[in-house]
Design a protein around this motif. Structure first.
Motif, PDB file in Angstrom:
ATOM      1  N   VAL A   1      41.536  30.813   3.468  1.00 24.29           N
ATOM      2  CA  VAL A   1      41.064  30.219   4.535  1.00 24.29           C
ATOM      3  C   VAL A   1      39.913  30.994   5.031  1.00 24.29           C
ATOM      4  N   GLY A   2      38.908  30.303   5.683  1.00 20.05           N
ATOM      5  CA  GLY A   2      37.595  31.023   6.099  1.00 20.05           C
ATOM      6  C   GLY A   2      36.631  31.064   5.295  1.00 20.05           C
ATOM      7  N   GLU A   3      35.418  31.430   5.568  1.00 15.67           N
ATOM      8  CA  GLU A   3      34.399  31.621   4.756  1.00 15.67           C
ATOM      9  C   GLU A   3      34.674  32.937   3.801  1.00 15.67           C
ATOM     10  N   ASP A   4      35.472  33.820   4.103  1.00 17.37           N
ATOM     11  CA  ASP A   4      35.860  34.975   3.285  1.00 17.37           C
ATOM     12  C   ASP A   4      36.904  34.735   2.442  1.00 17.37           C
ATOM     13  N   HIS A   5      37.418  33.436   2.493  1.00 20.66           N
ATOM     14  CA  HIS A   5      38.333  33.146   1.585  1.00 20.66           C
ATOM     15  C   HIS A   5      39.837  34.140   1.576  1.00 20.66           C
TER      16      HIS A   5
ATOM     17  N   ASP B   1      41.480  31.034  13.482  1.00 22.54           N
ATOM     18  CA  ASP B   1      39.906  31.302  13.511  1.00 22.54           C
ATOM     19  C   ASP B   1      39.876  32.833  14.189  1.00 22.54           C
ATOM     20  N   ALA B   2      40.436  32.876  15.432  1.00 24.42           N
ATOM     21  CA  ALA B   2      40.206  34.203  16.191  1.00 24.42           C
ATOM     22  C   ALA B   2      40.676  35.307  15.324  1.00 24.42           C
ATOM     23  N   GLN B   3      41.585  35.445  14.669  1.00 28.04           N
ATOM     24  CA  GLN B   3      42.144  36.408  13.947  1.00 28.04           C
ATOM     25  C   GLN B   3      41.791  36.663  12.549  1.00 28.04           C
ATOM     26  N   LEU B   4      40.930  35.821  11.997  1.00 28.22           N
ATOM     27  CA  LEU B   4      40.356  36.108  10.551  1.00 28.22           C
ATOM     28  C   LEU B   4      39.388  37.267  10.603  1.00 28.22           C
ATOM     29  N   VAL B   5      38.823  37.190  11.464  1.00 27.80           N
ATOM     30  CA  VAL B   5      37.859  38.800  11.457  1.00 27.80           C
ATOM     31  C   VAL B   5      38.530  39.984  11.219  1.00 27.80           C
ATOM     32  N   ARG B   6      39.961  40.049  11.485  1.00 30.06           N
ATOM     33  CA  ARG B   6      40.547  41.315  11.143  1.00 30.06           C
ATOM     34  C   ARG B   6      41.545  41.463  10.019  1.00 30.06           C
ATOM     35  N   ALA B   7      41.566  40.107   9.347  1.00 27.54           N
ATOM     36  CA  ALA B   7      42.563  39.889   8.609  1.00 27.54           C
ATOM     37  C   ALA B   7      42.220  40.276   6.938  1.00 27.54           C
ATOM     38  N   ASP B   8      42.738  40.844   6.179  1.00 24.16           N
ATOM     39  CA  ASP B   8      42.852  40.843   4.751  1.00 24.16           C
ATOM     40  C   ASP B   8      43.675  39.717   4.013  1.00 24.16           C
TER      41      ASP B   8
ATOM     42  N   PRO C   1      44.452  19.588   5.296  1.00 23.85           N
ATOM     43  CA  PRO C   1      43.248  18.959   5.252  1.00 23.85           C
ATOM     44  C   PRO C   1      42.258  19.755   4.661  1.00 23.85           C
ATOM     45  N   LEU C   2      42.352  21.082   4.649  1.00 23.25           N
ATOM     46  CA  LEU C   2      41.236  22.065   4.580  1.00 23.25           C
ATOM     47  C   LEU C   2      41.099  22.000   2.731  1.00 23.25           C
ATOM     48  N   GLY C   3      42.037  21.635   2.142  1.00 21.02           N
ATOM     49  CA  GLY C   3      42.075  21.663   0.563  1.00 21.02           C
ATOM     50  C   GLY C   3      42.116  22.834   0.044  1.00 21.02           C
TER      51      GLY C   3
END
Ligand SMILES: Nc1nc2c(c(=O)[nH]1)N[C@H]1C(S)=C(S)[C@@H](COP(=O)(O)OP(=O)(O)OC[C@H]3O[C@@H](n4cnc5c(N)ncnc54)[C@H](O)[C@@H]3O)O[C@H]1N2
Ligand code: MOO
Length: 395
Positions: free
Chosen positions: A283-287, A232-239, A261-263
């Motif tokens: 993963v995450g809102e930005d897929h 979660d913490a890393q997703l902001v800077r990840a493509d 479980p996220l599916g």
């Protein structure tokens, strides 16, 4: 089991090229140009001297030696130019604009080097040592096409046509997370049952090697909640995210436990050796795409080469072509499990033979480090005698 080709096809169907953005030239190395770039002016912008010497009218050199008065001095960068009249000369430096009237440059080596007047010992025909305006690039000419990867020389021509900023597809930002309770950062002392984390170093380096920007995140233990927090913490800077470990059949598989479980992430068995357990999804809102690679060091590296590297190419906006394979003759017998495509580690020699390295286990990182290619043994082949022609993937 899913085939290697089907897995790669599924990965590539999910991956999208990164959106273009305008970037400062200094930061653009390794990015992919997303616009056609043309020159606003001719290059060179004006006729200029290719040598340090004297600008002359070539007709004045019909009898040699000849002595001519030096009526001016032009350095590179000079804006005001005095015309060279008949029987006159102007001292000129490399890169300086050729003054009106002159049609040739005589290098200083062909003269006595005089400053008030000069003795010229050798004739020069019209155009000698003059670099013409537009000789390199015409005004409006495209110097680099969209889709070009910007290396040092491409960066140079962008500056050379006066660009400060360019539209590019950036280098993919890749977060690398190593998981495993046994892992210790290199440089620290090993306790019982512990090993140094090597995968995150290999993978982060492989990302940079493939033209991405990598962020190596500290080791995550075996707790799925800790793993999700870190992710979660890393997703902001990840493509894109790459994890290693925690995807097989054990009791503590944090990556699989957290992501299943996220599916949106599938964990499958791919018909290859090494690298059978593979997780892939978003993963995450930005897929954000995530590669959950197996923990064995050789397995995670081979998985990177086969699946992540093509994905990074696509993200950079480059064509994804199948890996360029070579052919070589085996120097020794090879074995491969039934139904799985093997990527054996080998040393390819200049005589066209390839020898498997000693130590083909998925954990044998030192053996991997001696290899310069992967030897491909097809799914339906279990044994190959020495002297067989095989496909190889150079590393
Ligand atoms: N019962 C089964 N066991 C295993 C299977 C299976 O199908 N059934 N598959 C095997 C295969 S194949 C592989 S590959 C591995 C994949 O395991 P994981 O992805 O869960 O990885 P870990 O268990 O965490 O680690 C495996 C191995 O690699 C070492 N490791 C992990 N991370 C690092 C690192 N960052 N740097 C260096 N070494 C690392 C770890 O210590 C383990 O030795 O599962 C097999 N088992
Ligand atoms: O498939 Mo595992 O990757 O053998 O080590």
């Amino acid at each position: 089991m899913k085939s290697v080709d089907a897995h790669l096809a599924e990965v590539l169907a999910t991956i999208r090229p990164l959106a273009p953005l305008e970037m400062e030239l200094e930061r653009a190395l390794g990015t992919t140009l997303a616009e056609d770039v043309s020159s606003p002016v001719p290059l060179p912008p004006f006729d200029n001297s290719a040598m340090d010497g004297y600008a002359v009218r070539s007709a004045d050199l019909s009898s040699i030696p000849v002595t001519l008065p030096v009526v001016d001095d032009v350095a590179a960068g000079s804006g005001e130019l005095r015309a060279v009249g008949p029987g006159h000369t102007v001292r000129i430096m490399t890169g300086a604009p050729v003054p009106p009237g002159a049609d040739a440059v005589v290098p200083v080596e062909w003269t006595d080097g005089g400053t008030a007047s000069v003795v010229i010992n050798r004739g020069a025909s019209a155009g000698n040592a003059i670099r013409r305006a537009g000789e390199d690039v015409q005004a409006g000419e495209i110097v680099l096409k969209s889709g070009t990867v910007i290396g040092p020389t491409q960066l140079g021509i962008l500056a050379g046509v006066g660009r400060r900023r360019v539209w590019v597809r950036p280098r993919p930002r890749v977060v690398v997370i190593a998981t495993g309770a046994e892992l210790v950062e290199p440089g620290n002392t090993l306790g019982p049952g512990q090993i140094w984390d090597s995968n995150s170093y290999t993978l982060a380096a492989a990302v940079r090697h493939a033209g991405g920007e990598s962020f190596r995140v500290g080791i995550v233990g075996d707790d799925p909640a800790d793993f999700l927090d870190q992710l979660d913490a890393q997703l902001v800077r990840a493509d894109v995210v790459i994890t290693s470990g925690g995807v097989s059949m054990g009791a503590y598989e944090p990556v699989k436990e957290a992501l299943s479980p996220l599916g949106t992430v599938r964990f499958e068995r791919v018909a290859m050796q090494p690298g059978m357990p593979q997780g892939f999804g978003v993963v995450g809102e930005d897929h954000v795409p995530i590669f959950a690679l197996p923990g064995n060091p050789v397995s995670s590296f081979v998985s990177f080469v086969l699946f992540v590297e093509p994905a990074l190419r696509k993200m950079k906006g480059l064509p994804v072509t199948p890996h360029a394979l070579g052919r070589a003759t085996t120097a020794g017998p090879l074995r491969s499990p039934e139904g799985r495509r093997s990527y054996l580690r080998g040393v390819l020699s200049s005589d066209g033979t390839v020898a498997p390295v000693h130590g083909q286990g998925s954990h044998q990182l030192a053996a991997l480090a001696t290899a310069n290619c992967l030897i491909i043994v097809p799914e339906d082949v279990t044994e190959l005698p020495a002297g067989t022609v095989v496909e190889v993937l150079p590393l």
